[in-house]
Structures are given as structure tokens and as C-alpha cells.
Design a protein around this motif. Sequence first.
Motif, PDB file in Angstrom:
ATOM      1  N   GLU A 221      -3.478  21.179  -7.187  1.00 28.38           N
ATOM      2  CA  GLU A 221      -3.249  22.244  -6.215  1.00 28.38           C
ATOM      3  C   GLU A 221      -1.861  22.850  -6.411  1.00 28.38           C
ATOM      4  O   GLU A 221      -0.871  22.124  -6.572  1.00 28.38           O
ATOM      5  CB  GLU A 221      -3.395  21.699  -4.800  1.00 28.38           C
ATOM      6  CG  GLU A 221      -4.800  21.197  -4.497  1.00 28.38           C
ATOM      7  CD  GLU A 221      -4.914  20.571  -3.124  1.00 28.38           C
ATOM      8  OE1 GLU A 221      -5.457  21.225  -2.213  1.00 28.38           O
ATOM      9  OE2 GLU A 221      -4.446  19.426  -2.965  1.00 28.38           O
ATOM     10  N   LEU A 240      -1.817  31.464  -8.318  1.00 28.13           N
ATOM     11  CA  LEU A 240      -2.917  31.652  -9.260  1.00 28.13           C
ATOM     12  C   LEU A 240      -2.393  31.846 -10.683  1.00 28.13           C
ATOM     13  O   LEU A 240      -2.989  31.350 -11.646  1.00 28.13           O
ATOM     14  CB  LEU A 240      -3.767  32.840  -8.833  1.00 28.13           C
ATOM     15  CG  LEU A 240      -5.073  33.078  -9.597  1.00 28.13           C
ATOM     16  CD1 LEU A 240      -5.953  31.831  -9.559  1.00 28.13           C
ATOM     17  CD2 LEU A 240      -5.819  34.265  -9.010  1.00 28.13           C
ATOM     18  N   GLY A 270      -8.425  30.669  -6.398  1.00 29.10           N
ATOM     19  CA  GLY A 270      -7.143  31.049  -5.824  1.00 29.10           C
ATOM     20  C   GLY A 270      -7.165  32.457  -5.278  1.00 29.10           C
ATOM     21  O   GLY A 270      -8.012  33.273  -5.634  1.00 29.10           O
ATOM     22  N   PRO A 278      -1.217  35.779  -4.586  1.00 31.44           N
ATOM     23  CA  PRO A 278      -1.926  34.522  -4.283  1.00 31.44           C
ATOM     24  C   PRO A 278      -0.937  33.377  -4.033  1.00 31.44           C
ATOM     25  O   PRO A 278      -0.108  33.073  -4.890  1.00 31.44           O
ATOM     26  CB  PRO A 278      -2.755  34.263  -5.550  1.00 31.44           C
ATOM     27  CG  PRO A 278      -2.865  35.597  -6.218  1.00 31.44           C
ATOM     28  CD  PRO A 278      -1.587  36.307  -5.911  1.00 31.44           C
ATOM     29  N   TYR A 280      -2.035  30.219  -2.970  1.00 34.33           N
ATOM     30  CA  TYR A 280      -2.670  28.919  -3.155  1.00 34.33           C
ATOM     31  C   TYR A 280      -3.686  29.013  -4.286  1.00 34.33           C
ATOM     32  O   TYR A 280      -4.394  30.023  -4.425  1.00 34.33           O
ATOM     33  CB  TYR A 280      -3.387  28.456  -1.879  1.00 34.33           C
ATOM     34  CG  TYR A 280      -4.172  27.168  -2.054  1.00 34.33           C
ATOM     35  CD1 TYR A 280      -3.530  25.936  -2.032  1.00 34.33           C
ATOM     36  CD2 TYR A 280      -5.550  27.201  -2.282  1.00 34.33           C
ATOM     37  CE1 TYR A 280      -4.253  24.753  -2.208  1.00 34.33           C
ATOM     38  CE2 TYR A 280      -6.274  26.022  -2.457  1.00 34.33           C
ATOM     39  CZ  TYR A 280      -5.620  24.796  -2.421  1.00 34.33           C
ATOM     40  OH  TYR A 280      -6.316  23.633  -2.615  1.00 34.33           O
ATOM     41  N   ALA A 281      -3.737  27.982  -5.100  1.00 32.50           N
ATOM     42  CA  ALA A 281      -4.742  27.897  -6.156  1.00 32.50           C
ATOM     43  C   ALA A 281      -5.111  26.436  -6.381  1.00 32.50           C
ATOM     44  O   ALA A 281      -4.297  25.536  -6.160  1.00 32.50           O
ATOM     45  CB  ALA A 281      -4.229  28.518  -7.455  1.00 32.50           C
ATOM     46  N   LYS A 282      -6.344  26.223  -6.793  1.00 33.92           N
ATOM     47  CA  LYS A 282      -6.845  24.869  -7.024  1.00 33.92           C
ATOM     48  C   LYS A 282      -7.590  24.829  -8.340  1.00 33.92           C
ATOM     49  O   LYS A 282      -8.344  25.749  -8.683  1.00 33.92           O
ATOM     50  CB  LYS A 282      -7.773  24.459  -5.885  1.00 33.92           C
ATOM     51  CG  LYS A 282      -8.393  23.077  -6.053  1.00 33.92           C
ATOM     52  CD  LYS A 282      -9.222  22.671  -4.841  1.00 33.92           C
ATOM     53  CE  LYS A 282     -10.581  23.333  -4.836  1.00 33.92           C
ATOM     54  NZ  LYS A 282     -11.465  22.801  -3.768  1.00 33.92           N
TER      55      LYS A 282
END
Length: 424
Positions: A221, A240, A270, A278, A280-282
Motif C-alpha cells: 500500500e 499511483l 489507485g 491519487p 492511495y494505491a494498492k
Amino acid sequence: MVDMIFTRRDLHQHPEVGFTEFRTASHVVKTLKSLGYQVFYGADAIDLASRRGVPADEQLNNAYERAIRDGADVETLSNMKGGLTAVVATLQGKAPGPTIAFRFDMDALPIIESEDADHIPANLGFRSVYDGNMHACGHDGHTAIGLALAERMTDANFAGTLKLIFQPAEEGGRGAYAMAQKGVVNDVDKLFCLHLGLDTQLGEIYGGSTDFLATTKLMIEFQGVPSHAGATPEKGRNALLGAATALLNIHALPRFSSSTTRINVGLLQGGTALNIIPYYAKMLVETRAADKDANKELERRVRVIAENSAAMHELDCSVTVIGEATTMTCDEGLVELVLDEARKVEGFSSFHHYHKAGASEDASFLIRAVQEHGGQATYMVIGTPIPAPHHNQKFDIDEAALPMAVNLLERIGRRALTGGDTRE
């Protein structure tokens, strides 16, 4: 009486992914109790803290309520809340002897099942009714075999203890480790695991397996800072972009001269809107290797790439292990035992010592635990043609393999239990 075909089709129609097997596990518990087994489930069969990749509470709660709507026993379910869907059953023989165990996995996959007329479950009316979930690996067959075996052995005409292990969350390498940590196989002298299919034909039997890959499943994350993409882009920190940087460099990792290796980024998510940086990204990443040390080194390098990709873009980064499997070695004596008994079962006609897997299997943790405590184990493959690959929307098994499998497991169980009867 356990009707294997009916059971398999009912489970196929109601597939439940890892740690949400509430209806399946409830049915397993109810059946085993009715057959006179001592049954352990919920927190008695799995170590809560050792589970990996447990679904979010909302998914668990929705699956729990769905199981109740679809006929699961409410009292049994109450001990499974939160995804405690492991089941272990034991039956004492008529005299003292060894402890022999069989392991069966229960979980399905997040796949939309085919509705095409040439897909037998759709054609015969037992296609999944849980949209987006499907038994695309044969675990419905495994569970049906396990319950039929339980019924076959109820005469207790053997010396020792029969233990049946119904495992959740094999997919993604999540359930077996937590059951091993609970100690469910520490007293086992011989453990037999099995799988249907794997590019085999009806009548084929492999007494053991090789070339299982160690694997680590990671959730990575990235946390950044949102900002207006037009007015103040320089004030944002693009999570992202950091994740994309990591993705490209993870796939650029070199292969190893010392071991077969695999790497894959299976998911990248994301962002929230086209005009917001962006924040947040996972990513979901898996490493695999034929050698467990090589796999650990691959995992270390993935972590280094993720952390430094985050640092490049001034992001925070966290890495969580959500699944794992290790390598395993089958004991030759049990491989021979399986093949010897298979030669006495009608329908088996092609006998092989080892199936080359080339994939991963978390039964490896149970097998290693048995061997570390002085026992023996094997992982057999029972042949069935499949119309499409495992994990495909048109996957299916030939149900003719099910009675052959039960006949074989009964013979194995009675022979392995001291003084048992392997009837001709």
C-alpha cells in the motif's frame, strides 16, 4: 448417507471463497457429527492470529448472513464468526494405534462461472448461484470425497485414530499455515493430501508430487497526498505513480541461476477521480521459487523496490504478507503405499510416482509440520479430464473420479491404520 454427486453439485452451486466458507463448513460439521465423529471447528481448529489475507469485515458478515439464508446451521455458524471456517474431525478405532490424517480444501475462487451450454454445470443446472464466485479448482470434489470417506470409515474397524482435516482458504496460501500453527497435525503419523485434475486423465494416479514452488503473497500500500491536478499538482504526492514505478521495476527483477523463479503483479488499484492527484494505491504481488531461500530473496528485493519507489515520490509505504506456501518433499514409503492400493481399485489403470506441479500449495505447511514431528506425508494427484484449465470460468471435473478416489482413500486409511482391513 453421503451422496457424493449431490454433495459435490450442491457445493459447486454455493461456492465460498477463503475464510467465508460458512455454509460449506457448517455442512461439513453437521455431517461429521451425524456420523459419530468428534468434531473441532472455529477457534478450536485454527490459530486466529496466524491467518493471512482475511477478508474485510463487511465481506465476512455478508457471507455469514448469506450462509444463514441458504440453510446453514445457525448454532454451528456462531463458532465460525469472523472467518473461523476450519474443521477437524477424529474417529477412534477399536484398538490403540497410529494417527492417520487426510486433508481436504474447501474454498472457491472469485471467478464468474460460464453460462455457456457446453459448460456442464450450467447445462445441468448446478452453476454457481453466488455471482462472482466459482469452484474452478475442484475443491468441491475434494470436500465431497472427504465426507464420503468419513462415512466409509464409521465402522471404526481399525487400530488407531483417523483424523480428517477440512481446510479453508487454500487459494492464495492462507489457511494451512494457521491450522499448522494451531497444532492440528502435531500428533499425525501419516498425512495424505490430494488434488483432482492438474492435466491428468481418468484412471491416472500419482502417488506423490514434486516441483511445488515456495511463494509469498504481498499486499503493498502506498499513501500520498491529494491535491488539485490542475491548480496545485505540485502540492500532491502521487501514490499511483509510486506504485506504477514499483510495478515496472518488480517485473524487471532478474531470474535466478540457482532456482526456478516467478514474479507477478496481479492487481494495481489507485486514485479516486481524474482531477485529483491519487493519494492511495494498492498492489498485490506474488513471488515464487523452487527453493524457499530464493523465494525469500525475491521477496526481499520486492520490498526494497516498493520502499524505494515510495521514497522517490515522497510516499509512505507498507508491505503485508497475505499468503504463503513453502516447498515440500513426499515420503517415498507413502508414495509406494498409494500406488500399491490404487492397483487394487477398479478404474485406476495408469500409475505414476510423482506429478510435477510447477505451482504452489499451502498443504506444504501441514506436510512439513508432520515431518518435523517425525511423521510422513504425501500429496497425491487423482486423474480427471478437465474441459478448461484450473482457475478458468469453464473448469469442471469428471465426476466418475469421485467414487474411485473414495475407494482408494478408504483402502489407504485401513492399511495405514495398524490392524486395518484392506478388503479385496
